[in-house]
Scaffold this active site. Structure first.
Site, mmCIF file in Angstrom:
data_model
loop_
_atom_site.group_PDB
_atom_site.id
_atom_site.type_symbol
_atom_site.label_atom_id
_atom_site.label_comp_id
_atom_site.label_asym_id
_atom_site.label_seq_id
_atom_site.Cartn_x
_atom_site.Cartn_y
_atom_site.Cartn_z
ATOM 1 N N ASP A 17 0.858 -1.187 0.000
ATOM 2 C CA ASP A 17 0.000 0.000 0.000
ATOM 3 C C ASP A 17 0.893 1.235 0.000
ATOM 4 O O ASP A 17 1.837 1.318 0.792
ATOM 5 C CB ASP A 17 -0.898 0.038 1.243
ATOM 6 C CG ASP A 17 -1.962 -1.033 1.208
ATOM 7 O OD1 ASP A 17 -2.605 -1.186 0.168
ATOM 8 O OD2 ASP A 17 -2.159 -1.713 2.238
ATOM 9 N N ASN A 18 0.595 2.181 -0.886
ATOM 10 C CA ASN A 18 1.362 3.416 -0.982
ATOM 11 C C ASN A 18 0.416 4.597 -0.904
ATOM 12 O O ASN A 18 -0.748 4.501 -1.311
ATOM 13 C CB ASN A 18 2.109 3.500 -2.322
ATOM 14 C CG ASN A 18 3.050 2.349 -2.534
ATOM 15 O OD1 ASN A 18 3.673 1.861 -1.607
ATOM 16 N ND2 ASN A 18 3.157 1.901 -3.769
ATOM 17 N N ARG A 28 1.602 14.035 -11.734
ATOM 18 C CA ARG A 28 2.522 12.911 -11.535
ATOM 19 C C ARG A 28 2.326 11.889 -12.647
ATOM 20 O O ARG A 28 1.218 11.530 -12.982
ATOM 21 C CB ARG A 28 2.283 12.263 -10.181
ATOM 22 C CG ARG A 28 2.484 13.211 -9.015
ATOM 23 C CD ARG A 28 2.436 12.484 -7.689
ATOM 24 N NE ARG A 28 2.493 13.401 -6.579
ATOM 25 C CZ ARG A 28 3.621 13.863 -6.041
ATOM 26 N NH1 ARG A 28 4.787 13.499 -6.536
ATOM 27 N NH2 ARG A 28 3.581 14.688 -5.016
ATOM 28 N N HIS A 31 3.676 6.848 -15.167
ATOM 29 C CA HIS A 31 4.641 5.853 -14.703
ATOM 30 C C HIS A 31 4.207 4.428 -15.028
ATOM 31 O O HIS A 31 3.018 4.139 -15.079
ATOM 32 C CB HIS A 31 4.805 5.942 -13.179
ATOM 33 C CG HIS A 31 5.194 7.292 -12.699
ATOM 34 N ND1 HIS A 31 4.658 7.856 -11.575
ATOM 35 C CD2 HIS A 31 6.070 8.208 -13.183
ATOM 36 C CE1 HIS A 31 5.187 9.051 -11.374
ATOM 37 N NE2 HIS A 31 6.033 9.295 -12.352
ATOM 38 N N LYS A 40 -2.850 -2.070 -10.003
ATOM 39 C CA LYS A 40 -3.057 -1.101 -8.928
ATOM 40 C C LYS A 40 -4.540 -0.790 -8.768
ATOM 41 O O LYS A 40 -5.243 -0.598 -9.755
ATOM 42 C CB LYS A 40 -2.347 0.218 -9.241
ATOM 43 C CG LYS A 40 -0.857 0.134 -9.353
ATOM 44 C CD LYS A 40 -0.292 1.482 -9.763
ATOM 45 C CE LYS A 40 1.169 1.380 -10.087
ATOM 46 N NZ LYS A 40 1.667 2.617 -10.700
ATOM 47 N N TYR A 100 -2.591 3.878 -3.378
ATOM 48 C CA TYR A 100 -2.401 2.794 -4.337
ATOM 49 C C TYR A 100 -2.328 1.483 -3.569
ATOM 50 O O TYR A 100 -1.525 1.357 -2.656
ATOM 51 C CB TYR A 100 -1.050 2.884 -5.047
ATOM 52 C CG TYR A 100 -0.606 4.170 -5.633
ATOM 53 C CD1 TYR A 100 -0.477 4.291 -7.010
ATOM 54 C CD2 TYR A 100 -0.246 5.259 -4.849
ATOM 55 C CE1 TYR A 100 -0.011 5.470 -7.579
ATOM 56 C CE2 TYR A 100 0.212 6.432 -5.405
ATOM 57 C CZ TYR A 100 0.326 6.535 -6.775
ATOM 58 O OH TYR A 100 0.793 7.687 -7.332
ATOM 59 N N ASP A 140 9.780 13.433 -13.546
ATOM 60 C CA ASP A 140 8.699 13.411 -14.533
ATOM 61 C C ASP A 140 8.939 14.367 -15.695
ATOM 62 O O ASP A 140 8.406 14.169 -16.782
ATOM 63 C CB ASP A 140 7.358 13.689 -13.869
ATOM 64 C CG ASP A 140 6.870 12.501 -13.048
ATOM 65 O OD1 ASP A 140 7.377 11.383 -13.249
ATOM 66 O OD2 ASP A 140 5.980 12.693 -12.202
#
Length: 162
Positions: A17-18, A28, A31, A40, A100, A140
């Site tokens: 978990d983020n 952002r 990715h 995710k 996430y 980024d």
């Protein structure tokens, strides 16, 4: 009905978990993980984002196409992103907390990105950007352009590129 009783076709375990914190106008992404590709489940704990996913599975009918969705903590909506997709978001509110749930562990050596305003993909950011120039971190700003001739992922989200 309990969540466990729903059959939504996902057979996975989330192992990590983020959370990230963003100010308004922070962008952002986009990715993806070549090593340890991740499925995710994403959502906002607080705030609202314009969320974007790009299909990088070369064998897919939607290869190189994108999907967008507003994720809003007041609506409690979520988005599942399969392996083989690039992901990014733009914070529409101050103090946005984005979460996430990941199907594999993050590997910093396997992370890559596609520049947010890639002309080949053509994401319609202009409809949502609150500022002409979103706030990007240094990493980024250096993301690559999408190459429709490059090998990215197979249909199962396994890296087949270089």
């Amino acid at each position: 009905m309990l969540l466990e009783e729903l059959d939504i076709g996902l057979d996975m375990e989330f192992v990590q978990d983020n959370q990230s914190f963003s100010k308004k106008n922070v962008l952002r992404g986009l990715h993806f993980q070549k090593i340890n590709p991740q499925g995710k489940l994403v959502y906002t704990v607080s705030g609202k984002v314009f969320d974007v996913v790009v299909d990088l599975r070369n064998e897919s009918e939607t290869f190189g196409k994108y999907f967008t969705l507003i994720l809003d903590s007041e609506n409690h909506n979520q988005l599942y992103i399969p392996k083989g997709f690039a992901h990014g978001f733009y914070a529409l509110t101050e103090n946005t907390i984005f979460a996430y749930k990941c199907s594999d562990f993050y590997n910093p050596n396997g992370e890559e990105g596609i520049i947010w305003n890639d002309k080949t993909i053509g994401i319609s950011w202009s409809e949502i950007l609150l500022e002409k120039n979103p706030i990007l971190n240094e990493k980024d700003k250096c993301n690559s352009c999408f190459n429709p001739h490059k090998k990215y992922f197979n249909i199962d989200g396994i890296w087949i590129g270089d």
